[in-house]
Design a protein around this motif. Sequence first.
Motif, PDB file in Angstrom:
ATOM      1  N   THR A 107       0.829  -1.197   0.000  1.00  0.00           N
ATOM      2  CA  THR A 107       0.000   0.000   0.000  1.00  0.00           C
ATOM      3  C   THR A 107       0.865   1.249   0.000  1.00  0.00           C
ATOM      4  OG1 THR A 107      -0.166  -0.044   2.405  1.00  0.00           O
ATOM      5  CG2 THR A 107      -1.920  -1.136   1.178  1.00  0.00           C
ATOM      6  N   TRP A 108       0.314   2.297  -0.578  1.00  0.00           N
ATOM      7  CA  TRP A 108       1.012   3.572  -0.686  1.00  0.00           C
ATOM      8  C   TRP A 108       1.381   4.101   0.696  1.00  0.00           C
ATOM      9  CZ3 TRP A 108       3.402   6.586  -4.012  1.00  0.00           C
ATOM     10  CH2 TRP A 108       3.638   7.910  -3.671  1.00  0.00           C
ATOM     11  N   GLN A 109       2.637   4.538   0.821  1.00  0.00           N
ATOM     12  CA  GLN A 109       3.117   5.126   2.065  1.00  0.00           C
ATOM     13  C   GLN A 109       4.019   6.290   1.697  1.00  0.00           C
ATOM     14  OE1 GLN A 109       4.765   2.172   4.789  1.00  0.00           O
ATOM     15  NE2 GLN A 109       3.699   0.591   3.618  1.00  0.00           N
ATOM     16  N   ALA A 110       3.560   7.491   1.938  1.00  0.00           N
ATOM     17  CA  ALA A 110       4.323   8.682   1.551  1.00  0.00           C
ATOM     18  C   ALA A 110       5.751   8.635   2.088  1.00  0.00           C
ATOM     19  CB  ALA A 110       3.610   9.945   2.028  1.00  0.00           C
ATOM     20  N   GLU A 111       5.927   8.077   3.295  1.00  0.00           N
ATOM     21  CA  GLU A 111       7.274   8.020   3.872  1.00  0.00           C
ATOM     22  C   GLU A 111       8.183   7.009   3.158  1.00  0.00           C
ATOM     23  OE1 GLU A 111       4.664   5.183   6.130  1.00  0.00           O
ATOM     24  OE2 GLU A 111       4.459   7.267   5.534  1.00  0.00           O
ATOM     25  N   GLN A 112       7.613   6.140   2.334  1.00  0.00           N
ATOM     26  CA  GLN A 112       8.394   5.157   1.573  1.00  0.00           C
ATOM     27  C   GLN A 112       8.961   5.742   0.282  1.00  0.00           C
ATOM     28  OE1 GLN A 112       9.518   2.428   2.612  1.00  0.00           O
ATOM     29  NE2 GLN A 112       7.982   0.876   2.971  1.00  0.00           N
ATOM     30  N   VAL A 113       8.423   6.868  -0.165  1.00  0.00           N
ATOM     31  CA  VAL A 113       8.833   7.429  -1.456  1.00  0.00           C
ATOM     32  C   VAL A 113      10.331   7.691  -1.446  1.00  0.00           C
ATOM     33  CG1 VAL A 113       8.609   9.389  -3.036  1.00  0.00           C
ATOM     34  CG2 VAL A 113       6.576   8.417  -1.942  1.00  0.00           C
ATOM     35  N   GLY A 114      11.011   7.068  -2.387  1.00  0.00           N
ATOM     36  CA  GLY A 114      12.450   7.240  -2.509  1.00  0.00           C
ATOM     37  C   GLY A 114      13.063   6.091  -3.292  1.00  0.00           C
ATOM     38  N   PHE A 115      14.329   6.232  -3.592  1.00  0.00           N
ATOM     39  CA  PHE A 115      15.062   5.247  -4.376  1.00  0.00           C
ATOM     40  C   PHE A 115      15.264   3.968  -3.571  1.00  0.00           C
ATOM     41  CE2 PHE A 115      18.633   3.094  -6.222  1.00  0.00           C
ATOM     42  CZ  PHE A 115      18.507   3.326  -7.582  1.00  0.00           C
ATOM     43  N   ALA A 116      15.052   2.814  -4.219  1.00  0.00           N
ATOM     44  CA  ALA A 116      15.289   1.515  -3.582  1.00  0.00           C
ATOM     45  C   ALA A 116      15.695   0.505  -4.652  1.00  0.00           C
ATOM     46  CB  ALA A 116      14.040   1.026  -2.854  1.00  0.00           C
ATOM     47  N   ASP A 117      16.762  -0.216  -4.411  1.00  0.00           N
ATOM     48  CA  ASP A 117      17.211  -1.258  -5.334  1.00  0.00           C
ATOM     49  C   ASP A 117      16.398  -2.536  -5.144  1.00  0.00           C
ATOM     50  OD1 ASP A 117      19.405  -0.011  -6.754  1.00  0.00           O
ATOM     51  OD2 ASP A 117      20.529  -0.064  -4.872  1.00  0.00           O
ATOM     52  N   TYR A 118      16.487  -3.436  -6.128  1.00  0.00           N
ATOM     53  CA  TYR A 118      15.923  -4.785  -6.106  1.00  0.00           C
ATOM     54  C   TYR A 118      14.395  -4.825  -6.072  1.00  0.00           C
ATOM     55  CZ  TYR A 118      20.775  -6.006  -5.245  1.00  0.00           C
ATOM     56  OH  TYR A 118      22.128  -6.128  -5.358  1.00  0.00           O
ATOM     57  N   LEU A 119      13.724  -3.780  -6.552  1.00  0.00           N
ATOM     58  CA  LEU A 119      12.257  -3.791  -6.570  1.00  0.00           C
ATOM     59  C   LEU A 119      11.712  -4.848  -7.524  1.00  0.00           C
ATOM     60  CD1 LEU A 119      11.472   0.031  -6.478  1.00  0.00           C
ATOM     61  CD2 LEU A 119      11.263  -1.638  -4.626  1.00  0.00           C
ATOM     62  N   TRP A 120      12.483  -5.242  -8.538  1.00  0.00           N
ATOM     63  CA  TRP A 120      12.019  -6.255  -9.494  1.00  0.00           C
ATOM     64  C   TRP A 120      11.793  -7.602  -8.821  1.00  0.00           C
ATOM     65  CZ3 TRP A 120      17.009  -4.289  -9.523  1.00  0.00           C
ATOM     66  CH2 TRP A 120      18.015  -5.186  -9.181  1.00  0.00           C
ATOM     67  N   GLU A 121      12.287  -7.786  -7.608  1.00  0.00           N
ATOM     68  CA  GLU A 121      12.059  -9.027  -6.874  1.00  0.00           C
ATOM     69  C   GLU A 121      10.708  -9.019  -6.156  1.00  0.00           C
ATOM     70  OE1 GLU A 121      15.479  -9.252  -4.326  1.00  0.00           O
ATOM     71  OE2 GLU A 121      16.757 -10.058  -5.917  1.00  0.00           O
ATOM     72  N   GLN A 122       9.988  -7.900  -6.234  1.00  0.00           N
ATOM     73  CA  GLN A 122       8.703  -7.735  -5.567  1.00  0.00           C
ATOM     74  C   GLN A 122       7.687  -7.233  -6.589  1.00  0.00           C
ATOM     75  OE1 GLN A 122       9.465  -5.012  -2.311  1.00  0.00           O
ATOM     76  NE2 GLN A 122      11.505  -5.850  -2.087  1.00  0.00           N
ATOM     77  N   THR A 123       6.535  -6.800  -6.104  1.00  0.00           N
ATOM     78  CA  THR A 123       5.513  -6.234  -6.978  1.00  0.00           C
ATOM     79  C   THR A 123       5.941  -4.843  -7.408  1.00  0.00           C
ATOM     80  OG1 THR A 123       3.762  -7.460  -5.877  1.00  0.00           O
ATOM     81  CG2 THR A 123       3.100  -5.509  -7.111  1.00  0.00           C
ATOM     82  N   CYS A 124       6.135  -4.655  -8.708  1.00  0.00           N
ATOM     83  CA  CYS A 124       6.454  -3.327  -9.218  1.00  0.00           C
ATOM     84  C   CYS A 124       6.173  -3.290 -10.721  1.00  0.00           C
ATOM     85  CB  CYS A 124       7.900  -2.936  -8.939  1.00  0.00           C
ATOM     86  SG  CYS A 124       9.148  -3.698 -10.003  1.00  0.00           S
ATOM     87  N   LEU A 125       5.991  -2.070 -11.209  1.00  0.00           N
ATOM     88  CA  LEU A 125       5.921  -1.854 -12.649  1.00  0.00           C
ATOM     89  C   LEU A 125       7.355  -1.740 -13.136  1.00  0.00           C
ATOM     90  CD1 LEU A 125       4.428  -0.994 -15.329  1.00  0.00           C
ATOM     91  CD2 LEU A 125       4.860   1.349 -14.586  1.00  0.00           C
ATOM     92  N   GLU A 126       7.690  -2.503 -14.183  1.00  0.00           N
ATOM     93  CA  GLU A 126       8.995  -2.363 -14.807  1.00  0.00           C
ATOM     94  C   GLU A 126       8.775  -1.795 -16.194  1.00  0.00           C
ATOM     95  OE1 GLU A 126      12.201  -5.496 -13.835  1.00  0.00           O
ATOM     96  OE2 GLU A 126      10.312  -6.598 -13.977  1.00  0.00           O
ATOM     97  N   CYS A 127       9.511  -0.770 -16.522  1.00  0.00           N
ATOM     98  CA  CYS A 127       9.391  -0.122 -17.824  1.00  0.00           C
ATOM     99  C   CYS A 127      10.793   0.026 -18.397  1.00  0.00           C
ATOM    100  CB  CYS A 127       8.727   1.246 -17.639  1.00  0.00           C
ATOM    101  SG  CYS A 127       8.487   2.162 -19.159  1.00  0.00           S
ATOM    102  N   PHE A 128      10.975  -0.357 -19.654  1.00  0.00           N
ATOM    103  CA  PHE A 128      12.272  -0.286 -20.314  1.00  0.00           C
ATOM    104  C   PHE A 128      12.154   0.678 -21.484  1.00  0.00           C
ATOM    105  CE2 PHE A 128      11.745  -4.345 -18.288  1.00  0.00           C
ATOM    106  CZ  PHE A 128      12.932  -4.509 -17.600  1.00  0.00           C
ATOM    107  N   LEU A 129      13.069   1.639 -21.574  1.00  0.00           N
ATOM    108  CA  LEU A 129      13.031   2.666 -22.611  1.00  0.00           C
ATOM    109  C   LEU A 129      14.313   2.650 -23.420  1.00  0.00           C
ATOM    110  CD1 LEU A 129      11.785   5.544 -20.305  1.00  0.00           C
ATOM    111  CD2 LEU A 129      10.391   4.182 -21.853  1.00  0.00           C
TER     112      LEU A 129
END
Length: 181
Positions: free
Chosen positions: A74-96
Motif C-alpha cells: 500500500t502507498w506510504q508517503a514516507e516510503q517514497v524514494g530510491f530503492a534497489d531490487y524492486l524487481w524481486e517484488q511487486t512493481c511496474l517495470e518499464c524499459f526505454l
Amino acid sequence: MSQIFNLCLATDTLAADAEQLGVTIADLKSIQVEVVATLVNRAVIAQPTEWQLQLDYCITLPLESLAAQLDWPTWQAEQVGFADYLWEQTCLECFLAGELINSAVSINENNNKTNPYLEINASPDGRYALYQFADYRNPATLPPTPLLQGDGQTRASIDWTATPFSVSNAATSRFNDNSLF
C-alpha cells in the motif's frame, strides 16, 4: 505524444498461479493491465528541451477476492524514494530505448555500437529505481547503475503526482503513477 500499451500476464505459470490463488485460468487471463506513456516537453527558458516521461498504469482485476489475495504493497508517503531490487517484488517495470535515450545516456565511452536503455521500477508503496544500461544488462553488476540527472552527480527521481492507489466497488484495483522524471 502518448502511447497506450495493453499488457497481459505471462502464461508460463498461469495454471499453477490459478490453482494457488483458487481462481480459474480465465479469471487470471481477464486481468487487464494498461500503461499509458506520455512524453511531455516541460520547456523552460533556461532549458528549452527538458523532456519528462509520464506513466499512468491501471490494473483491473475481475474479482474482489483476487484483489484480497495479492501481496500488493500500500502507498506510504514516507516510503517514497530510491530503492534497489524492486524487481524481486511487486512493481511496474518499464524499459526505454531509442534515439532520445542514445543521446541522453552518455555511458558509451568507446563509441562502439550499443543499444543503451533505461529501466524504471515503480512500487505501489512509493519506492522506485531508475537505472541506465549501455547495452543488454551491461554493466552486469547488481544493483545496476542508477540513472543520473544531467549534472552527472544527482540520481534521477520520480515525482509522484497523483493518487497512487484506489479500489472501486466494481472490483477494480487501480494504480496511477503519473511519474515524471
